[in-house]
Enzyme design. Structure first.
Site, short mmCIF file in Angstrom:
data_model
loop_
_atom_site.label_atom_id
_atom_site.label_comp_id
_atom_site.label_asym_id
_atom_site.label_seq_id
_atom_site.Cartn_x
_atom_site.Cartn_y
_atom_site.Cartn_z
N HIS A 55 33.05 1.52 2.61
CA HIS A 55 32.13 0.87 3.70
C HIS A 55 32.65 0.02 4.77
CE1 HIS A 55 29.82 1.50 -0.24
NE2 HIS A 55 28.95 1.49 0.50
N ASP A 58 33.56 -3.27 3.58
CA ASP A 58 34.41 -3.37 2.37
C ASP A 58 36.01 -3.50 2.95
OD1 ASP A 58 32.51 -2.52 0.62
OD2 ASP A 58 33.14 -0.34 0.52
N MET A 89 36.59 9.83 2.89
CA MET A 89 35.13 9.76 3.42
C MET A 89 34.86 8.17 3.66
SD MET A 89 32.49 7.79 1.52
CE MET A 89 31.93 8.30 -0.05
N GLU A 182 23.29 10.77 0.23
CA GLU A 182 23.09 10.71 -1.24
C GLU A 182 21.99 9.97 -1.76
OE1 GLU A 182 26.39 7.99 -2.43
OE2 GLU A 182 25.47 7.49 -4.16
N LYS A 184 18.96 8.89 -4.20
CA LYS A 184 18.61 7.75 -5.46
C LYS A 184 17.22 7.53 -5.58
CE LYS A 184 20.87 3.73 -7.60
NZ LYS A 184 21.45 2.37 -7.30
N GLU A 218 25.02 12.14 -6.98
CA GLU A 218 25.62 11.09 -7.78
C GLU A 218 25.11 11.35 -9.20
OE1 GLU A 218 26.61 7.05 -6.96
OE2 GLU A 218 25.88 6.41 -8.74
N HIS A 221 22.50 9.01 -10.55
CA HIS A 221 21.33 8.69 -9.65
C HIS A 221 20.34 9.78 -10.15
CE1 HIS A 221 23.32 6.65 -6.17
NE2 HIS A 221 23.39 6.00 -7.37
N ASP A 246 29.51 12.28 -6.15
CA ASP A 246 29.95 10.88 -6.76
C ASP A 246 29.89 11.24 -8.08
OD1 ASP A 246 30.31 9.64 -4.16
OD2 ASP A 246 28.67 8.32 -4.37
N ASP A 256 21.00 1.06 -13.04
CA ASP A 256 22.02 2.01 -12.45
C ASP A 256 23.42 1.37 -12.91
OD1 ASP A 256 23.76 3.36 -10.65
OD2 ASP A 256 23.39 2.21 -8.85
N ASP A 258 26.45 3.19 -13.40
CA ASP A 258 27.65 3.53 -12.82
C ASP A 258 29.03 3.50 -13.53
OD1 ASP A 258 26.47 4.17 -10.26
OD2 ASP A 258 27.21 2.10 -9.56
N ASP A 288 32.55 7.30 -8.10
CA ASP A 288 31.66 6.10 -7.76
C ASP A 288 31.25 5.21 -8.96
OD1 ASP A 288 30.30 4.22 -6.21
OD2 ASP A 288 28.75 5.61 -5.82
C1 GLT Z 1 26.72 1.52 -3.68
C2 GLT Z 1 25.94 2.71 -4.15
C3 GLT Z 1 26.48 3.99 -4.44
C4 GLT Z 1 26.67 4.76 -2.90
C5 GLT Z 1 27.73 3.91 -2.24
C6 GLT Z 1 27.87 4.44 -0.91
S1 GLT Z 1 27.17 2.33 -2.20
O1 GLT Z 1 27.65 1.28 -4.46
O2 GLT Z 1 25.49 2.42 -5.56
O3 GLT Z 1 25.95 5.09 -5.14
O4 GLT Z 1 27.48 5.79 -3.34
O5 GLT Z 1 27.08 3.79 0.24
MN MN Z 2 27.08 6.72 -4.92
MN MN Z 3 25.30 4.32 -8.34
#
Ligand code: GLT
Ligand code: MN
Ligand code: MN
Length: 384
Positions: A55, A58, A89, A182, A184, A218, A221, A246, A256, A258, A288
């Site tokens: 980002h 970042d 990206m 993306e 979610k 993702e 998500h 992702d 969430d 991750d 991600d």
């Molecule tokens: C954030 C989110 C991710 C996205 C990122 C891109 S930022 O961490 O949870 O799923 O991919 O903005």
């Molecule tokens: Mn993501």
């Molecule tokens: Mn996520």
């Protein structure tokens, strides 16, 4: 025995925010000391990644002066050259600053919407300067807690206007950049617009330049929404819209998470990897995800290596599955008969209407999916 060592051709990438995650959560303070972008590039090179994504903030703090920005970008690009890492990206942080508390492109405040475009154009310039070919839009704050707050049709219109504006900007600059939306369903907002891959695909068809825009699905998500991730990915692929992906993992019905790729649902991860490899997906395989909050930076490296190693192991399992004589025999049995679609003609329709079907025989025929699934499980468990 394959070595499962990541190669550049595997296209494995991580975001600065993933291995750089310091373990802050809504209930707890950071557990790891921040490391800067140059240190992160070196960490990723050490574990064998191909690329790094970011980002805008970042890399460059939101309040940096132009001189600071240029120094940071220079140091970062030098680290990329030194390590050979690439930036496939980039994206914009449109969620951390309090200005975005009601969203960015869909905020009810027109000044916030204008600021979001301003910030994104600068972030696109930065991404392109570092080599990015794909630009991700994750609308984390584009949503509501109460439907009293926003008309959802108005919100989608605003989202469309923003993406149309930015597509036109990219074309005007002559950048070779594609957008990836993306989806979610929720978190951090109560409900987020463009909640799933399906919502995003339908939205893309309404844009001024639909060919420039695809999706970045993702795992976590779609899983949060209780959906089959592979099916969303497959539909995006079929539409020519799988621009990025992702990879991570997630338990249904939780926050969430991750998690490290393939940490939760091995079978789903297997069929996902098999799909990406079978169709020849050529884009980045972006992890991600982030390490558990319990970890030191040694644990972060173990996490990153684990994501890539699990992918490569599952890729080898997919190869075995495709070469397994028993599995292939079952598939041949399942798909027996002329599978070609019936092309329409008035005559073909008439013939089909007159045809006799042995409905009982059709209903009685067994499908050996139990055997096929058990063979898959045994292959994954390493006993085949
Ligand atoms: C954030 C989110 C991710 C996205 C990122 C891109 S930022 O961490 O949870 O799923 O991919 O903005
Ligand atoms: Mn993501
Ligand atoms: Mn996520």
């Amino acid at each position: 025995m394959p070595s499962y060592t990541p190669m550049p051709s595997d296209t494995f990438t991580f975001g600065l925010w993933t291995v750089g995650n310091i373990g802050r959560d809504p209930f707890g303070d950071p557990v790891r000391k921040p490391i800067n972008p140059v240190e992160i590039v070196h960490l990723l090179a050490e574990v064998g990644a191909w690329g790094v994504n970011f980002h805008d903030n970042d890399l460059v703090p939101i309040d940096a002066s132009p001189a600071e920005r240029n120094r940071i970008v220079r140091d970062f690009n030098a680290a990329l050259r030194e390590t050979g890492l690439v930036v496939p990206m980039a994206t914009t942080n449109l969620f951390s600053d309090p200005a975005f508390k009601d969203g960015a492109f869909t905020s009810n405040d027109p000044q916030v919407r204008a600021y979001a475009l301003h910030k994104t154009m600068h972030a696109i310039d930065l991404g392109v300067e570092c080599g990015a070919k794909t630009y991700v839009f994750w609308g984390g704050r584009e949503g509501v807690e109460t439907d009293a707050a926003k008309n959802p049709v108005e919100a989608i219109k605003r989202f469309r206007e923003a993406i149309n504006f930015l597509c036109a900007y990219v074309k005007d600059q002559g950048y070779a950049l594609r957008f990836a939306l993306e989806p979610k369903p929720n978190e951090p907002r109560g409900d987020i617009f463009l909640a799933t891959v399906g919502h995003a695909l339908a939205f893309i068809a309404t844009l001024d330049s639909p060919e420039m825009v695809g999706v970045n699905p993702e795992v976590a998500h779609e899983t949060m929404a209780g959906l089959n991730f592979l099916h969303g990915v497959a539909q995006a692929w079929d539409a020519g819209k799988l621009f990025h992906i992702d990879l991570n993992d997630q338990v249904v019905g939780r926050y969430d998470q991750d998690f490290r790729f393939a940490a939760v649902n091995l079978k789903a991860a297997f069929f996902l990897v098999k799909f990406l490899e079978d169709v020849g997906y050529a884009g980045p395989r972006h992890f991600d995800a982030h390490a558990y909050r319990t970890e030191s930076y040694e644990g972060v490296k173990a996490f990153a290596r684990g994501c890539m190693r699990s992918y490569l192991i599952l890729k080898e399992k997919a190869r075995q599955w495709n070469a397994d004589a028993d599995i292939q025999a079952l598939l041949a049995e399942i798909n027996a008969g002329d599978q070609a679609p019936i092309p329409y003609s008035a005559e073909a329709a008439e013939v089909l209407k007159e045809r006799d079907f042995d409905r009982q025989a059709l209903g009685i025929r067994g499908m050996p999916y139990e055997q096929l699934d058990q063979l898959t499980v045994e292959l994954l468990l390493g006993v085949r």
